[in-house]
Design an enzyme around this catalytic site. Structure first.
Site, PDB file in Angstrom:
ATOM      1  CG  ASP A  38      78.804 -18.003  -8.675  1.00 28.57           C
ATOM      2  OD1 ASP A  38      77.834 -18.767  -8.287  1.00 28.57           O
ATOM      3  OD2 ASP A  38      79.401 -18.524  -9.864  1.00 28.57           O
ATOM      4  CG  ASP A  59      81.723 -20.760  -1.874  1.00 24.99           C
ATOM      5  OD1 ASP A  59      81.794 -21.528  -3.065  1.00 24.99           O
ATOM      6  OD2 ASP A  59      80.581 -20.260  -1.540  1.00 24.99           O
TER       7      ASP A  59
HETATM    8  N1  LIG Z   1      77.547 -25.882  -4.178  1.00 17.76           N
HETATM    9  C1  LIG Z   1      76.521 -25.740  -4.986  1.00 17.76           C
HETATM   10  C2  LIG Z   1      76.793 -24.606  -6.074  1.00 17.76           C
HETATM   11  C3  LIG Z   1      77.199 -23.393  -5.427  1.00 17.76           C
HETATM   12  C4  LIG Z   1      77.560 -22.379  -6.375  1.00 17.76           C
HETATM   13  C5  LIG Z   1      77.397 -20.865  -5.797  1.00 17.76           C
HETATM   14  S1  LIG Z   1      79.222 -20.492  -5.328  1.00 17.76           S
HETATM   15  C6  LIG Z   1      79.241 -18.861  -4.833  1.00 17.76           C
HETATM   16  C7  LIG Z   1      78.073 -18.436  -4.098  1.00 17.76           C
HETATM   17  C8  LIG Z   1      78.132 -17.095  -3.664  1.00 17.76           C
HETATM   18  C9  LIG Z   1      79.246 -16.150  -4.158  1.00 17.76           C
HETATM   19  C10 LIG Z   1      80.182 -16.653  -4.703  1.00 17.76           C
HETATM   20  C11 LIG Z   1      79.998 -18.224  -5.095  1.00 17.76           C
HETATM   21  C12 LIG Z   1      77.438 -22.613  -7.934  1.00 17.76           C
HETATM   22  N2  LIG Z   1      77.925 -21.702  -8.910  1.00 17.76           N
HETATM   23  C13 LIG Z   1      77.995 -21.807 -10.019  1.00 17.76           C
HETATM   24  N3  LIG Z   1      78.123 -20.677 -10.933  1.00 17.76           N
HETATM   25  N4  LIG Z   1      77.854 -23.139 -10.299  1.00 17.76           N
HETATM   26  C14 LIG Z   1      77.435 -24.097  -9.778  1.00 17.76           C
HETATM   27  O1  LIG Z   1      77.346 -25.433 -10.195  1.00 17.76           O
HETATM   28  C15 LIG Z   1      77.451 -23.712  -8.362  1.00 17.76           C
HETATM   29  C16 LIG Z   1      77.024 -25.105  -7.535  1.00 17.76           C
END
Ligand SMILES: NCc1cc(CSc2ccccc2)c2nc(N)[nH]c(=O)c2c1
Length: 382
Positions: A102, A276
């Site tokens: 992310d 995920d």
């Molecule tokens: N469901 C809520 C959520 C979670 C993640 C994190 S997903 C994740 C977590 C850990 C490692 C990789 C991806 C998000 N990441 C980004 N960039 N934007 C969002 O709107 C968003 C919304």
């Protein structure tokens, strides 16, 4: 596996192939430098370079094709440059398969202190030691490149719901400008892809503008951010129904941070390819097991004398070879093996659900399989 010394021409190009559809459900394959991802796919979260409580080969054995790493956490500890010095995240954690990272913005907003968002990016204080850091669209991709992740995410701003329209519009338009800067800054080594992230809260017009703006810039895949952030499930499903058709059919669609098995089943039905969630791993560490017949809380005294395994038919040893009485004992005493076994049960269950859905779409039986899965959940664990 691509040899680390493979000449650039030998690494496969990043790509997505759509093999079958059943209604709006899709069956495909994402191709990356570190291997292929069968979709619909569930991606276990390995925040600090580890899927907590599991060996990488156990994660692989459950059927996971790809793991998630977390830019925010890894930039703080051990540091992106340090991971690069160790040969990158694949080598560092001994996971020679695809990794998605992310961009870090979401974790900054949910974990860091003294956060400040400007046009340039976000500045914040580490939740670990209070040190000051800055994440810009460019720096986020530099970090993801140092980690060596196969799928990289743009820096975006996610608003919690409910929010007023002006706030959702502001964050969506900022995220779009950051998307353009991310595309310009992305040096996509062969087999590595960059995903844009659709924002816009629960407003379908904002979502449509965000999707159209991202498609115009052009990405290797498209994520739906800003969902599962406090809204009811039917609102999330309505937003997916409005957004998915606005995205190119020949690119992967990733619903970020989602979700429960029910969320995933509904997301697959509406055309989502990748998911995920921390749920299976986090729940496992808290004594909660996911099974074909619903959730089982092993802390509950009703399991104290139950000799049955969680699921005798499972191909996951953790669900098959130990009794509920033993798992209850481990959870009640806080033994590490309890967290290890239940994490294994949960990650294996999520992968078996995805495998069942992939076959259902291939064989044109998605509606029937979906109904049977929902009936099994409704039956509950007896
Ligand atoms: N469901 C809520 C959520 C979670 C993640 C994190 S997903 C994740 C977590 C850990 C490692 C990789 C991806 C998000 N990441 C980004 N960039 N934007 C969002 O709107 C968003 C919304």
């Amino acid at each position: 596996l691509t040899r680390p010394d493979a000449a650039p021409s030998e690494a496969p190009a990043f790509g997505f192939a759509l093999h079958a559809t059943d209604g709006t459900a899709r069956r495909g394959t994402v191709t990356t430098a570190h291997g292929e991802i069968r979709t619909p796919a569930f991606m276990p979260v390995g925040t600090l370079g580890t899927v907590k409580c599991l060996y990488p080969e156990q994660v692989r054995a459950t059927g996971a094709d790809i793991l998630l790493g977390n830019t925010y956490h890894l930039m703080l500890r051990p540091g992106a440059e340090r991971v690069a010095g160790q040969g990158g995240l694949h080598r560092f954690m001994n996971w020679p398969h695809p990794i998605l990272t992310d961009s870090g913005g979401f974790q900054v907003m949910s974990l860091a202190k003294l956060r400040k968002i400007t046009e340039k990016g976000v500045t914040f204080q580490s939740h670990v030691d209070g040190s000051r850091h800055e994440l810009t669209p460019e720096r986020s991709l530099e970090i993801q490149g140092l980690l060596g992740s196969d799928i990289q995410m743009q820096l975006d701003e996610c608003v919690a719901l409910p929010a007023d329209r002006r706030e959702m519009e502001r964050a969506m338009e900022l995220s779009l400008r950051w998307a353009a800067r991310s595309k310009a800054a992305f040096f996509g080594r062969r087999g590595h892809g960059l995903f844009g992230i659709v924002q816009g809260g629960d407003d379908e017009e904002l979502r449509a503008r965000s999707a159209a703006g991202l498609v115009e810039i052009g990405f290797d895949g498209y994520a739906l951010g800003g969902l599962a952030v406090g809204e009811p499930q039917e609102v999330m499903f309505r937003v997916i129904e409005a957004t998915a058709p606005a995205l190119p059919a020949d690119r992967p669609r990733y619903l970020m941070g989602v979700g429960t098995p029910q969320d995933i089943l509904g997301g697959v039905a509406r055309g989502i390819d990748m998911f995920d969630c921390v749920m299976p791993t986090r729940a496992g560490r808290h004594g909660l097991a996911y099974t074909r017949y619903g959730k089982v809380n092993l802390r509950n005294a009703r399991h104290a004398d139950d000799p049955r395994p969680l699921d005798a038919a499972s191909d996951c040893p953790a669900a098959r070879d130990w009794s509920r009485a033993y798992l209850h004992h481990l959870v009640r005493t806080g033994e590490a093996l309890g967290a290890m076994l239940l994490t294994h049960v949960n990650v294996a269950y999520y992968q078996s659900l995805m495998a069942e859905l992939r076959v259902a779409i291939e064989t044109g039986r998605f509606a029937e399989v979906k109904a049977q899965i929902e009936a099994d959940w409704a039956r509950g664990d007896i």
